[in-house]
Write an enzyme that holds these catalytic residues in place. Sequence first.
Site, PDB file in Angstrom:
ATOM      1  N   GLU A 259      21.962  -1.839 -13.543  1.00 47.55           N
ATOM      2  CA  GLU A 259      21.489  -1.971 -12.167  1.00 47.55           C
ATOM      3  C   GLU A 259      19.965  -2.002 -12.129  1.00 47.55           C
ATOM      4  OE1 GLU A 259      24.105   1.190 -11.029  1.00 47.55           O
ATOM      5  OE2 GLU A 259      22.498   2.644 -11.352  1.00 47.55           O
ATOM      6  N   PRO A 260      19.395  -3.098 -12.613  1.00 49.55           N
ATOM      7  CA  PRO A 260      17.937  -3.188 -12.691  1.00 49.55           C
ATOM      8  C   PRO A 260      17.291  -3.423 -11.325  1.00 49.55           C
ATOM      9  CG  PRO A 260      18.933  -5.259 -13.368  1.00 49.55           C
ATOM     10  CD  PRO A 260      20.073  -4.307 -13.119  1.00 49.55           C
ATOM     11  N   GLY A 261      16.225  -2.716 -11.070  1.00 52.01           N
ATOM     12  CA  GLY A 261      15.411  -2.952  -9.877  1.00 52.01           C
ATOM     13  C   GLY A 261      14.078  -3.530 -10.306  1.00 52.01           C
ATOM     14  N   ARG A 298       2.217   3.442  -4.754  1.00 48.62           N
ATOM     15  CA  ARG A 298       2.506   3.811  -6.141  1.00 48.62           C
ATOM     16  C   ARG A 298       1.318   4.392  -6.902  1.00 48.62           C
ATOM     17  NH1 ARG A 298       4.167   1.102  -9.606  1.00 48.62           N
ATOM     18  NH2 ARG A 298       5.902   2.327 -10.349  1.00 48.62           N
ATOM     19  N   TYR A 302       2.581   7.961  -7.947  1.00 45.22           N
ATOM     20  CA  TYR A 302       3.012   8.061  -9.343  1.00 45.22           C
ATOM     21  C   TYR A 302       1.862   7.900 -10.335  1.00 45.22           C
ATOM     22  CZ  TYR A 302       7.560   6.823  -7.254  1.00 45.22           C
ATOM     23  OH  TYR A 302       8.694   6.760  -6.494  1.00 45.22           O
ATOM     24  N   CYS A 328      -7.406   7.747   5.948  1.00 46.53           N
ATOM     25  CA  CYS A 328      -8.385   8.821   6.047  1.00 46.53           C
ATOM     26  C   CYS A 328      -7.998  10.048   5.229  1.00 46.53           C
ATOM     27  CB  CYS A 328      -8.639   9.148   7.510  1.00 46.53           C
ATOM     28  SG  CYS A 328      -9.502   7.775   8.274  1.00 46.53           S
ATOM     29  N   GLU A 329      -7.841   9.846   3.953  1.00 44.30           N
ATOM     30  CA  GLU A 329      -7.744  10.875   2.925  1.00 44.30           C
ATOM     31  C   GLU A 329      -7.877  10.104   1.616  1.00 44.30           C
ATOM     32  OE1 GLU A 329      -3.503  12.340   2.246  1.00 44.30           O
ATOM     33  OE2 GLU A 329      -3.376  11.585   4.283  1.00 44.30           O
ATOM     34  N   TYR A 356       9.242  -1.358  -5.265  1.00 46.29           N
ATOM     35  CA  TYR A 356       8.807  -0.087  -4.684  1.00 46.29           C
ATOM     36  C   TYR A 356       7.425  -0.175  -4.037  1.00 46.29           C
ATOM     37  CZ  TYR A 356      12.638   1.124  -7.708  1.00 46.29           C
ATOM     38  OH  TYR A 356      13.863   1.131  -8.333  1.00 46.29           O
TER      39      TYR A 356
HETATM   40  C1  LIG Z   1      16.414   3.373  -8.517  1.00 48.25           C
HETATM   41  C2  LIG Z   1      17.687   3.151  -9.192  1.00 48.25           C
HETATM   42  C3  LIG Z   1      17.847   2.057 -10.060  1.00 48.25           C
HETATM   43  C4  LIG Z   1      16.746   1.069 -10.377  1.00 48.25           C
HETATM   44  O1  LIG Z   1      15.792   1.606 -11.241  1.00 48.25           O
HETATM   45  P1  LIG Z   1      14.622   0.663 -11.812  1.00 48.25           P
HETATM   46  O2  LIG Z   1      13.822   1.567 -12.673  1.00 48.25           O
HETATM   47  O3  LIG Z   1      13.862   0.131 -10.659  1.00 48.25           O
HETATM   48  O4  LIG Z   1      15.256  -0.440 -12.565  1.00 48.25           O
HETATM   49  C5  LIG Z   1      19.095   1.888 -10.636  1.00 48.25           C
HETATM   50  N1  LIG Z   1      20.106   2.739 -10.382  1.00 48.25           N
HETATM   51  C6  LIG Z   1      19.988   3.786  -9.550  1.00 48.25           C
HETATM   52  C7  LIG Z   1      21.159   4.665  -9.294  1.00 48.25           C
HETATM   53  C8  LIG Z   1      18.781   4.028  -8.937  1.00 48.25           C
HETATM   54  O5  LIG Z   1      18.664   5.089  -8.122  1.00 48.25           O
END
Ligand SMILES: *Cc1c(COP(=O)(O)O)cnc(C)c1O
Length: 412
Positions: A259-261, A298, A302, A328-329, A356
């Site tokens: 499940e890549p984001g 980010r 992070y 303003c910080e 993100y």
């Molecule tokens: C956020 C998330 C992802 C995606 O993570 P990436 O680092 O963006 O690829 C996949 N699975 C779950 C359950 C998440 O919460």
Amino acid sequence: MNSLNLLKIAEQFGAPLYIYDAEKISSQFQRLTNAFKGVSNLRLNYAAKALSNISILRLMDHLGSGLDTVSIQEVKLGLMAGFKPESIIYTPNGVSLEEIEEASALGVQINIDNLSVLEQFGSKHPDVPVCIRINPHVMAGGNSNISVGHIDSKFGISIHQIPHLLRIVDLTQMNINGIHMHTGSDILDIDVFLYASEILFETAKNFKDLDFIDFGSGFKVPYKAGDIETNIEELGKKLTTRFNEFCAEYGKELTLAFEPGKFLVSEAGHFLAKVNVVKQTTSTVFASVDSGFNHLIRPMLYGASHEISNISNPKGRERYYSVVGYICETDTFGSNRRISEISEGDVLCFKNAGAYCFTMASNYNSRFRPPEVLWHNGKAHLIRERETFDDILRNQVDVKELFESPEKIAAK
Ligand SMILES: *Cc1c(COP(=O)(O)O)cnc(C)c1O
């Protein structure tokens, strides 16, 4: 996308804005698919939370991706974007039983990450197949905000609770059709990932009717030249071998899911902002842009380092700048960056702004959230309009009668 295209888009739609390159998203999707071509059944479920614009979701569906969702709203967005319910997996953390039931009623694959809800859901809906999220207690990456598989993490069912989990499954007679892990962002070490996978295989042997094993995500992408990134091809080779061995042992061709984001959308995104002020101080030169962490949080959240370039003057003499926002910080995008000479009015480009960034944007300081543009086949398409003052006031209730003076009321 070259800087000329980007500059034209900034002129057309105004800055600040986000722009996403459809071709880059598509090539990342292909790259991941190719890396696992040795697996008979591969399923990529794009993690919607990285970038959830409905047009991006449509692009993902068009590419053949499934969808990973973490809220009922993301489930509904995914359905609206054309995903079939069975192409959506719902992987929430700490949500109510009611929300899980609502998602289940929409027909999506449920993934449960705690024993309390598992027991309740299994008792009420023993016929609904459920995936379980396991916490293998493996530390992935160095950032504790985004590393979610370690011992103190709130995510998943601990591998030490497998006996209790099996008891629940046995008593409720529920059907476990998948097991899942997501150890968090920043997989730097493939061997650590493979080690976690072995734990998942070991766990999988407890269930007779699995359809899939979901290895989550956390692929690291480069942010600047020389950055380490996950070697997807090497991971693909090694995990494919182990997965196919496991399927032979298990006696069934299971589906391998990811499940890549970030991997799919991070590098496809650029954030463009105009420089309002160049300010020399006794210690540095600040370039203040017409934006802030309300649009791109980010770096402040992070410590992420987004590469910044001056697309209005790409060939200029390089100088050191601290690029800051208008909040303003403390609001720093980058310190001591070598950027080609900046003049007021120049447009700066922030890389890796696909994942993100917009999804974490807010109206802090009562600012508008920027528009989003999709670059597709050499053309720019607006996929979200810039907010207006009406958006700032929307849903606010002005109780001005509470604060009117008696004289004013009498005068009416
Ligand atoms: C956020 C998330 C992802 C995606 O993570 P990436 O680092 O963006 O690829 C996949 N699975 C779950 C359950 C998440 O919460």
